[in-house]
Design a protein around this motif. Structure first.
Motif, PDB file in Angstrom:
ATOM      1  N   ASN A 101       0.836  -1.198   0.000  1.00 18.05           N
ATOM      2  CA  ASN A 101       0.000   0.000   0.000  1.00 18.05           C
ATOM      3  C   ASN A 101       0.875   1.255   0.000  1.00 18.05           C
ATOM      4  O   ASN A 101       2.101   1.177   0.101  1.00 18.05           O
ATOM      5  N   ASP A 102       0.214   2.400  -0.121  1.00 19.71           N
ATOM      6  CA  ASP A 102       0.943   3.666  -0.229  1.00 19.71           C
ATOM      7  C   ASP A 102       1.799   3.964   1.005  1.00 19.71           C
ATOM      8  O   ASP A 102       2.772   4.717   0.915  1.00 19.71           O
ATOM      9  N   ASN A 110       3.738   9.751  -0.747  1.00 17.26           N
ATOM     10  CA  ASN A 110       3.513   9.279  -2.111  1.00 17.26           C
ATOM     11  C   ASN A 110       2.288   8.379  -2.197  1.00 17.26           C
ATOM     12  O   ASN A 110       1.820   7.860  -1.179  1.00 17.26           O
ATOM     13  N   TYR A 111       1.797   8.174  -3.417  1.00 12.43           N
ATOM     14  CA  TYR A 111       0.543   7.452  -3.633  1.00 12.43           C
ATOM     15  C   TYR A 111       0.618   6.582  -4.890  1.00 12.43           C
ATOM     16  O   TYR A 111      -0.232   6.676  -5.771  1.00 12.43           O
ATOM     17  N   PRO A 112       1.592   5.698  -5.033  1.00  5.89           N
ATOM     18  CA  PRO A 112       1.819   5.051  -6.324  1.00  5.89           C
ATOM     19  C   PRO A 112       1.125   3.709  -6.540  1.00  5.89           C
ATOM     20  O   PRO A 112       1.234   3.141  -7.622  1.00  5.89           O
ATOM     21  N   LEU A 113       0.394   3.207  -5.537  1.00  9.67           N
ATOM     22  CA  LEU A 113      -0.126   1.838  -5.606  1.00  9.67           C
ATOM     23  C   LEU A 113      -1.651   1.810  -5.654  1.00  9.67           C
ATOM     24  O   LEU A 113      -2.297   2.857  -5.717  1.00  9.67           O
ATOM     25  N   LEU A 114      -2.219   0.626  -5.614  1.00  9.98           N
ATOM     26  CA  LEU A 114      -3.671   0.475  -5.744  1.00  9.98           C
ATOM     27  C   LEU A 114      -4.412   0.624  -4.426  1.00  9.98           C
ATOM     28  O   LEU A 114      -5.625   0.838  -4.415  1.00  9.98           O
ATOM     29  N   PHE A 115      -3.686   0.508  -3.295  1.00  5.43           N
ATOM     30  CA  PHE A 115      -4.309   0.597  -1.979  1.00  5.43           C
ATOM     31  C   PHE A 115      -3.720   1.760  -1.195  1.00  5.43           C
ATOM     32  O   PHE A 115      -2.515   2.017  -1.259  1.00  5.43           O
ATOM     33  N   ASP A 116      -4.579   2.452  -0.432  1.00  3.47           N
ATOM     34  CA  ASP A 116      -4.093   3.581   0.357  1.00  3.47           C
ATOM     35  C   ASP A 116      -3.408   3.093   1.631  1.00  3.47           C
ATOM     36  O   ASP A 116      -3.190   1.897   1.831  1.00  3.47           O
ATOM     37  N   ARG A 117      -3.071   4.002   2.505  1.00  3.26           N
ATOM     38  CA  ARG A 117      -2.295   3.663   3.700  1.00  3.26           C
ATOM     39  C   ARG A 117      -3.043   2.778   4.688  1.00  3.26           C
ATOM     40  O   ARG A 117      -2.441   2.213   5.600  1.00  3.26           O
ATOM     41  N   ASN A 118      -4.336   2.626   4.513  1.00  5.35           N
ATOM     42  CA  ASN A 118      -5.142   1.751   5.366  1.00  5.35           C
ATOM     43  C   ASN A 118      -5.614   0.497   4.621  1.00  5.35           C
ATOM     44  O   ASN A 118      -6.547  -0.168   5.051  1.00  5.35           O
ATOM     45  N   ASN A 119      -4.938   0.196   3.509  1.00  3.46           N
ATOM     46  CA  ASN A 119      -5.305  -0.942   2.657  1.00  3.46           C
ATOM     47  C   ASN A 119      -6.693  -0.792   2.035  1.00  3.46           C
ATOM     48  O   ASN A 119      -7.289  -1.774   1.584  1.00  3.46           O
ATOM     49  N   LYS A 120      -7.177   0.410   1.983  1.00  2.00           N
ATOM     50  CA  LYS A 120      -8.452   0.674   1.324  1.00  2.00           C
ATOM     51  C   LYS A 120      -8.200   0.863  -0.173  1.00  2.00           C
ATOM     52  O   LYS A 120      -7.295   1.593  -0.567  1.00  2.00           O
TER      53      LYS A 120
END
Length: 371
Positions: free
Chosen positions: A332-333, A348-358
């Protein structure tokens, strides 16, 4: 019925206000699709794992990983500095735990990496002769690849051996062992790990000049009668500038050599950067413009990120007969390496899931391609 709905809504609101975590694989009571299940008939879905994750220190994170991914690559523990810290000492304990994690959860492990010019053991700095470098080279590959033969699915045998123009990168291995060291690495790995797939891995090797050098390198290995099973395109790209045409051409050209093609370290950078690729020695200086999204990603950038991932996965699906794996470099991010490279402390925000795995918009765009 209305009263029941009101009670349920009140309970959900109470849970959210109380800050209670939802179960992994769910978001606000709704089940999140599984990436590995969505693409189970197309290609493997992988992620990079750190020690805390494969040691299962967070049970909810473990559940999330197991639901979403069926392949994994270690971030660092199999790199030579960590697995071979002293001349006559190997530290296999973390890698053994990773292998056990994979076996327990039916996740295939890609070994990363046998030969790389970076993150070398400190004792190599004192090497001044071809004999000592060759002894390390031979012993390291035979010992590490041999130990995990049949336990890991595949190895990145050599990582990042090329310059951007396709020529051989100047490294300790090139300096002391010569132009054939990559071929020799695959020869040794083939002998030590006959039950393991063997890959060459690099970044920007979808770009024409570097691709040409990569193809020449692969042909050289093949001409020597040495086994190479696939090529990894890392996939460190930038939002709004994903080189789709070059990626497709690379899939076709690498596959034409009889190789499996995989995307091994996928992420899409959203922050300012004045170069592309993943050369770990490069750095940028922090300034007011270098970390613009500390409060969250603007909707326009979020939608461009989603469109980029959608286009990428459309391309992967178009060539699913050639593409065998898509691995994200992080879960995640919050744990992406891009928070600290090439500038430390960025958001940063490069992946499919945010910092809470959302799941983010990009996630839903990707899974919608199969629904």
């Amino acid at each position: 019925m209305i009263q029941i709905k009101q009670v349920v809504a009140t309970c959900m609101a109470g849970l959210l206000l109380a800050g209670l975590a939802l179960l992994p694989g769910t978001t606000y009571g709704q089940t999140i699709p599984s990436l590995k299940d969505t693409f189970k008939n197309d290609f493997g879905i992988g992620t990079a794992l750190n020690n805390a994750q494969f040691e299962e220190r967070d049970p909810q994170m473990t559940q999330f990983i197991v639901r979403q991914f069926n392949m994994a690559t270690p971030e660092n523990i199999m790199k030579s500095a960590l697995i071979h810290p002293k001349w006559d000492t190997y530290n296999f304990e973390p890698a053994d735990k990773l292998v056990q994690f994979g076996k327990k959860h039916n996740i295939l492990i890609n070994g990363h990496t046998l030969i790389w010019h970076s993150q070398l053991p400190p004792f190599m700095r004192g090497m001044k002769s071809a004999d000592s470098v060759r002894t390390f080279f031979n012993d390291h590959i035979k010992t590490v690849a041999g130990r995990f033969d049949g336990k890991v699915f595949s190895w990145d045998v050599v990582n990042e051996a090329l310059n951007e123009d396709g020529t051989m990168r100047k490294t300790v291995f090139l300096d002391y062992l010569g132009d054939d060291y990559v071929t020799e690495a695959f020869r040794l790995a083939q002998q030590a790990a006959p039950n393991t797939e063997l890959y060459y891995n690099d970044y920007n090797n979808e770009q024409p000049a570097k691709r040409a050098g990569c193809i020449a390198l692969i042909k050289k290995i093949q001409a020597a009668g040495v086994r190479i099973d696939g090529v990894g395109i890392q996939g460190h790209w930038h939002v709004g500038r994903v080189p789709l045409k070059a990626i497709e051409e690379s899939i076709l050209q690498y596959a034409a050599l009889g190789l499996k093609v995989m995307f091994t370290e996928l992420d899409i950078e959203v922050l300012p950067r004045n170069f592309q690729g993943a050369e770990v020695s490069q750095r940028m200086t922090a300034n007011e413009q270098s970390n613009p999204y500390t409060a969250g990603l603007p909707d326009g950038v979020q939608q461009q990120l989603a469109a980029d991932y959608e286009s990428l996965f459309k391309l992967f699906l178009k060539h699913k007969d050639k593409v065998t794996r898509v691995t994200f470099w992080g879960i995640n991010d919050g744990n992406t390496w891009l928070n600290n490279w090439p500038i430390r402390g960025r958001t940063n925000y490069p992946l499919l899931f945010d910092r809470n795995n959302k799941p983010k918009s990009a996630f839903y765009k990707v899974v919608a391609l199969k629904n």
